[in-house]
Design an enzyme around this catalytic site. Structure first.
Site, PDB file in Angstrom:
ATOM      1  N   LYS A  15       0.829  -1.203   0.000  1.00  0.00           N
ATOM      2  CA  LYS A  15       0.000   0.000   0.000  1.00  0.00           C
ATOM      3  C   LYS A  15       0.872   1.265   0.000  1.00  0.00           C
ATOM      4  CE  LYS A  15      -3.796  -2.464   2.345  1.00  0.00           C
ATOM      5  NZ  LYS A  15      -4.787  -2.393   3.463  1.00  0.00           N
ATOM      6  N   TYR A  55     -12.339  -3.760  -3.387  1.00  0.00           N
ATOM      7  CA  TYR A  55     -12.906  -3.697  -2.038  1.00  0.00           C
ATOM      8  C   TYR A  55     -14.434  -3.726  -2.088  1.00  0.00           C
ATOM      9  CZ  TYR A  55      -8.405  -2.731   0.309  1.00  0.00           C
ATOM     10  OH  TYR A  55      -7.136  -2.810   0.846  1.00  0.00           O
ATOM     11  N   PHE A  63     -15.950   3.549   6.706  1.00  0.00           N
ATOM     12  CA  PHE A  63     -14.528   3.900   6.552  1.00  0.00           C
ATOM     13  C   PHE A  63     -14.066   3.850   5.100  1.00  0.00           C
ATOM     14  CE2 PHE A  63     -14.635  -0.673   7.675  1.00  0.00           C
ATOM     15  CZ  PHE A  63     -13.928  -1.232   6.618  1.00  0.00           C
ATOM     16  N   ARG A  91      -1.197 -14.579   4.649  1.00  0.00           N
ATOM     17  CA  ARG A  91      -2.084 -13.947   5.644  1.00  0.00           C
ATOM     18  C   ARG A  91      -1.473 -14.055   7.043  1.00  0.00           C
ATOM     19  NH1 ARG A  91      -6.470 -10.671   4.214  1.00  0.00           N
ATOM     20  NH2 ARG A  91      -7.398 -11.291   6.179  1.00  0.00           N
ATOM     21  N   THR A  97      -5.371  -7.126  10.931  1.00  0.00           N
ATOM     22  CA  THR A  97      -5.672  -5.886  10.202  1.00  0.00           C
ATOM     23  C   THR A  97      -5.163  -4.651  10.942  1.00  0.00           C
ATOM     24  OG1 THR A  97      -7.649  -6.952   9.299  1.00  0.00           O
ATOM     25  CG2 THR A  97      -7.560  -4.550   9.180  1.00  0.00           C
ATOM     26  N   ARG A 108       2.705  -6.514   9.702  1.00  0.00           N
ATOM     27  CA  ARG A 108       1.973  -5.374  10.273  1.00  0.00           C
ATOM     28  C   ARG A 108       2.371  -5.130  11.726  1.00  0.00           C
ATOM     29  NH1 ARG A 108      -3.848  -7.265   7.737  1.00  0.00           N
ATOM     30  NH2 ARG A 108      -3.810  -6.022   5.819  1.00  0.00           N
ATOM     31  N   ASN A 122      -1.916  -0.156   7.076  1.00  0.00           N
ATOM     32  CA  ASN A 122      -1.328  -1.431   7.520  1.00  0.00           C
ATOM     33  C   ASN A 122      -0.457  -2.092   6.455  1.00  0.00           C
ATOM     34  OD1 ASN A 122      -3.364  -2.138   5.824  1.00  0.00           O
ATOM     35  ND2 ASN A 122      -4.637  -3.146   7.365  1.00  0.00           N
ATOM     36  N   HIS A 125      -1.922  -5.522   1.551  1.00  0.00           N
ATOM     37  CA  HIS A 125      -3.149  -6.294   1.314  1.00  0.00           C
ATOM     38  C   HIS A 125      -2.757  -7.685   0.847  1.00  0.00           C
ATOM     39  CE1 HIS A 125      -7.016  -7.618  -0.242  1.00  0.00           C
ATOM     40  NE2 HIS A 125      -6.323  -8.086  -1.273  1.00  0.00           N
ATOM     41  N   GLU A 136      -9.173 -11.013  -7.567  1.00  0.00           N
ATOM     42  CA  GLU A 136      -8.320  -9.828  -7.419  1.00  0.00           C
ATOM     43  C   GLU A 136      -7.169  -9.818  -8.433  1.00  0.00           C
ATOM     44  OE1 GLU A 136      -7.222  -9.867  -3.281  1.00  0.00           O
ATOM     45  OE2 GLU A 136      -9.305  -9.620  -2.621  1.00  0.00           O
TER      46      GLU A 136
HETATM   47  P1  IDP Z   1      -7.556  -7.084   5.710  1.00  0.00           P
HETATM   48  O1  IDP Z   1      -6.777  -6.073   4.902  1.00  0.00           O
HETATM   49  O2  IDP Z   1      -6.785  -7.506   6.937  1.00  0.00           O
HETATM   50  O3  IDP Z   1      -8.086  -8.237   4.907  1.00  0.00           O
HETATM   51  P2  IDP Z   1     -10.277  -6.020   5.701  1.00  0.00           P
HETATM   52  O4  IDP Z   1     -11.261  -6.194   6.809  1.00  0.00           O
HETATM   53  O5  IDP Z   1     -10.515  -6.778   4.432  1.00  0.00           O
HETATM   54  O6  IDP Z   1      -8.820  -6.304   6.297  1.00  0.00           O
HETATM   55  O7  IDP Z   1     -10.249  -4.458   5.386  1.00  0.00           O
HETATM   56  C1  IDP Z   1      -9.641  -3.936   4.229  1.00  0.00           C
HETATM   57  C2  IDP Z   1      -8.833  -2.700   4.606  1.00  0.00           C
HETATM   58  O8  IDP Z   1      -9.718  -1.641   5.003  1.00  0.00           O
HETATM   59  C3  IDP Z   1      -7.905  -2.900   5.814  1.00  0.00           C
HETATM   60  O9  IDP Z   1      -6.666  -3.488   5.466  1.00  0.00           O
HETATM   61  C4  IDP Z   1      -7.758  -1.489   6.334  1.00  0.00           C
HETATM   62  O10 IDP Z   1      -6.823  -0.737   5.556  1.00  0.00           O
HETATM   63  C5  IDP Z   1      -9.159  -0.936   6.114  1.00  0.00           C
HETATM   64  N1  IDP Z   1     -10.049  -1.141   7.281  1.00  0.00           N
HETATM   65  C6  IDP Z   1     -10.662  -2.314   7.647  1.00  0.00           C
HETATM   66  N2  IDP Z   1     -11.422  -2.151   8.745  1.00  0.00           N
HETATM   67  C7  IDP Z   1     -11.311  -0.853   9.079  1.00  0.00           C
HETATM   68  C8  IDP Z   1     -11.900  -0.067  10.146  1.00  0.00           C
HETATM   69  O11 IDP Z   1     -12.680  -0.534  10.998  1.00  0.00           O
HETATM   70  N3  IDP Z   1     -11.546   1.266  10.182  1.00  0.00           N
HETATM   71  C9  IDP Z   1     -10.702   1.825   9.271  1.00  0.00           C
HETATM   72  N4  IDP Z   1     -10.152   1.132   8.250  1.00  0.00           N
HETATM   73  C10 IDP Z   1     -10.443  -0.200   8.156  1.00  0.00           C
HETATM   74 MG    MG Z   2      -9.538  -8.261   3.371  1.00  0.00          MG
END
Ligand code: IDP
Ligand code: MG
Length: 146
Positions: A15, A55, A63, A91, A97, A108, A122, A125, A136
């Site tokens: 990212k 996404y 968010f 993963r 996350t 992370r 973070n 992805h 994807e």
């Molecule tokens: P992941 O990247 O660990 O799979 P996901 O739940 O798929 O997590 O969320 C995608 C991305 O959206 C996250 O990596 C993060 O950058 C952002 N994100 C997810 N949940 C939140 C939240 O509750 N607040 C703010 N940003 C979030």
């Molecule tokens: Mg995800």
């Protein structure tokens, strides 16, 4: 060492925070050192259209506008990584996350932190299943046939 039968694939995105902090080499090195192959890689700027597809499960979340701001703040590096169980393995390497909660030893957990931003920054992805990976990879590498 090589895989003995048809390998799995995962789509990863390094990212904008990973690129601007010049951590892409360090992150990719962890994935390579684990034993996986980077079979395609490119640096690009994500478009809002690509992000909405990528996404899709988050587009309606509060968010999401913050995610778009975060993911379009600068260039990203997209890559396809290959090998048996690569989705589960990457993963695990990535960690949770939320970088504040991500375990030490994970990407992370070791390299990320809370910057007080709307979207959680973070660094990386990674697709969460083989099905997500196929979907994807088609978004970011339409030219690639696996
Ligand atoms: P992941 O990247 O660990 O799979 P996901 O739940 O798929 O997590 O969320 C995608 C991305 O959206 C996250 O990596 C993060 O950058 C952002 N994100 C997810 N949940 C939140 C939240 O509750 N607040 C703010 N940003 C979030
Ligand atoms: Mg995800």
């Amino acid at each position: 060492m090589t895989d003995v039968s048809a390998p799995d694939h995962i789509l990863i995105l390094l990212k904008p925070d990973a690129v601007s902090r010049r951590l892409t080499g360090k992150i990719l090195a962890r994935i390579e050192a684990k034993g996986y192959d980077i079979i395609a890689i490119k640096r690009l700027r994500a478009t809002e259209e690509q992000l909405a597809e990528h996404y899709a499960e988050h587009v309606e979340k509060p968010f999401y506008p913050g995610v778009v701001e975060y993911m379009t703040a600068g260039p990203i590096v997209a890559a396809v990584v290959e090998g048996h169980s690569v989705v589960e393995s990457v993963r695990t390497l990535m960690g949770a996350t939320d970088p504040t909660k991500a375990a030490p030893g994970t990407i992370r957990g070791d390299l990320g932190r809370d910057w007080g931003t709307t979207a959680i920054e973070n660094l990386i992805h990674g697709s969460d299943s083989n099905e997500s990976a196929a979907r994807e990879i088609a978004i970011w590498f339409p030219e690639l046939s696996l």
